[in-house]
Enzyme design. Sequence first.
Site, PDB file in Angstrom:
ATOM      1  N   HIS A   1       0.797  -1.222   0.000  1.00 35.53           N
ATOM      2  CA  HIS A   1       0.000   0.000   0.000  1.00 35.53           C
ATOM      3  C   HIS A   1       0.831   1.274   0.000  1.00 35.53           C
ATOM      4  CE1 HIS A   1      -4.504   0.889   0.953  1.00 35.53           C
ATOM      5  NE2 HIS A   1      -4.050   1.629  -0.035  1.00 35.53           N
TER       6      HIS A   1
ATOM      7  N   ASP B   1      -9.945  -0.747   3.435  1.00 38.44           N
ATOM      8  CA  ASP B   1      -8.786  -1.391   4.047  1.00 38.44           C
ATOM      9  C   ASP B   1      -9.162  -1.907   5.430  1.00 38.44           C
ATOM     10  OD1 ASP B   1      -6.152  -1.989   4.986  1.00 38.44           O
ATOM     11  OD2 ASP B   1      -5.310  -0.315   3.890  1.00 38.44           O
TER      12      ASP B   1
ATOM     13  N   HIS C   1      -7.005  -1.859   7.688  1.00 38.69           N
ATOM     14  CA  HIS C   1      -6.134  -1.052   8.539  1.00 38.69           C
ATOM     15  C   HIS C   1      -6.297   0.426   8.207  1.00 38.69           C
ATOM     16  CE1 HIS C   1      -4.353  -5.051   7.786  1.00 38.69           C
ATOM     17  NE2 HIS C   1      -4.110  -5.029   9.083  1.00 38.69           N
TER      18      HIS C   1
ATOM     19  N   ASP D   1      -3.674   2.649   8.168  1.00 38.96           N
ATOM     20  CA  ASP D   1      -2.472   3.159   7.486  1.00 38.96           C
ATOM     21  C   ASP D   1      -2.224   4.615   7.845  1.00 38.96           C
ATOM     22  OD1 ASP D   1      -2.298   0.660   6.403  1.00 38.96           O
ATOM     23  OD2 ASP D   1      -3.013   1.218   4.424  1.00 38.96           O
TER      24      ASP D   1
ATOM     25  N   HIS E   1       4.040   1.132   4.491  1.00 34.55           N
ATOM     26  CA  HIS E   1       2.665   0.898   4.017  1.00 34.55           C
ATOM     27  C   HIS E   1       1.639   1.199   5.103  1.00 34.55           C
ATOM     28  CE1 HIS E   1       1.896  -3.633   5.240  1.00 34.55           C
ATOM     29  NE2 HIS E   1       2.519  -2.977   6.188  1.00 34.55           N
TER      30      HIS E   1
ATOM     31  N   ASP F   1      -7.442  -2.034  -0.836  1.00 31.09           N
ATOM     32  CA  ASP F   1      -6.560  -3.045  -0.252  1.00 31.09           C
ATOM     33  C   ASP F   1      -7.373  -4.322  -0.110  1.00 31.09           C
ATOM     34  OD1 ASP F   1      -5.065  -4.670   1.540  1.00 31.09           O
ATOM     35  OD2 ASP F   1      -4.088  -2.909   2.387  1.00 31.09           O
TER      36      ASP F   1
ATOM     37  N   ASP G   1      -7.027  -6.768   1.683  1.00 27.66           N
ATOM     38  CA  ASP G   1      -7.234  -7.287   3.034  1.00 27.66           C
ATOM     39  C   ASP G   1      -8.474  -6.699   3.700  1.00 27.66           C
ATOM     40  OD1 ASP G   1      -6.541  -4.847   4.335  1.00 27.66           O
ATOM     41  OD2 ASP G   1      -4.488  -5.489   4.700  1.00 27.66           O
TER      42      ASP G   1
ATOM     43  N   GLU H   1      -1.822  -5.110  -2.265  1.00 28.08           N
ATOM     44  CA  GLU H   1      -1.632  -6.130  -1.229  1.00 28.08           C
ATOM     45  C   GLU H   1      -2.099  -7.527  -1.624  1.00 28.08           C
ATOM     46  OE1 GLU H   1       0.192  -5.588   1.369  1.00 28.08           O
ATOM     47  OE2 GLU H   1       0.155  -3.418   1.727  1.00 28.08           O
TER      48      GLU H   1
END
Length: 297
Positions: free
Chosen positions: A97, A120, A122, A124, A137, A224, A226, A269
């Site tokens: 990312h 995402d 997360h 980030d 990332h 992303d 994930d 990712e």
Amino acid sequence: MQIRVIGVPMDLGADRRGVDIGVSAIRYAGLHEKLRALGHSVKDIGNLHVPLPENQPAGDPHVKYLEPIIQVAEELAAAVSEALQAGDLPLVLGGDHSIALGSITGVASFYNDIGVIWIDAHGDFNTPETTPSGNIHGMVLAALAGLGHERLVHLAGRVPKVNPQNIAIVGVRDLDPGERELLRANRIHVFTMTDIDRRGISAIMEEAITVAGHNGRRIHLSLDLDALDPSEAPGVGTPVRGGLSYREAHLSMELLAACGQICSIDVVEVNPILDRENATASLAVGLVLSALGKTIL
């Protein structure tokens, strides 16, 4: 629509190796043919050169591989800006990312005011002071909003690249303590999986589009993989249980396509080493198609 595909096989921004070959996996999953079947034109400019971690010193443990990541980000920003100037929609394939530093910098250099929808698991939104890992990332969105290491924040001279109030993060379920405080202090619009469970993905995405795209503002989509539950997307470097379902992810993309404000996309990712029969790359292609107009009927 003319789509310009830009590959960035970056794995300097994360600890876990393998996302560099995610670029090839996404292409192999039929990206070009399926985009053309939708009626789009596709121009693929190939991959930017990314140095291998084995050939680079990691440097400062709080901002690992800072110099090579900045070099790639500068090159990517120029490539994205060039695509927009030509009237193309840049579709950037990662890689980890950290590539979003370059892609969004390029968009911000073309449009004076942009919004970002960051899908995402997360946030980030770490800085060198809050990061538990030193992986860039996990810092890139904060840097784009004007927070963090000077070299990241001041890339291409514009600070911030994105007004923090124009950012919507969707699907979050794993935040570091310091990152959580930064998100609150900067009043970032964060839509967690709890919000999605309570209100439904349709209402959440409509609000995210309003945040990022107020008054017709152009929107960059940063996806992303994930963000999806690992049962749907097993081939990611940092899986977190309890993510978006297959249909929630596709509906999110369909709503973004319907708003008509998406000007650029990055997809990141995908880690084929951890994948099963290229399922995650194939899912990435399907989601891109939905974001670019594919519907059931």
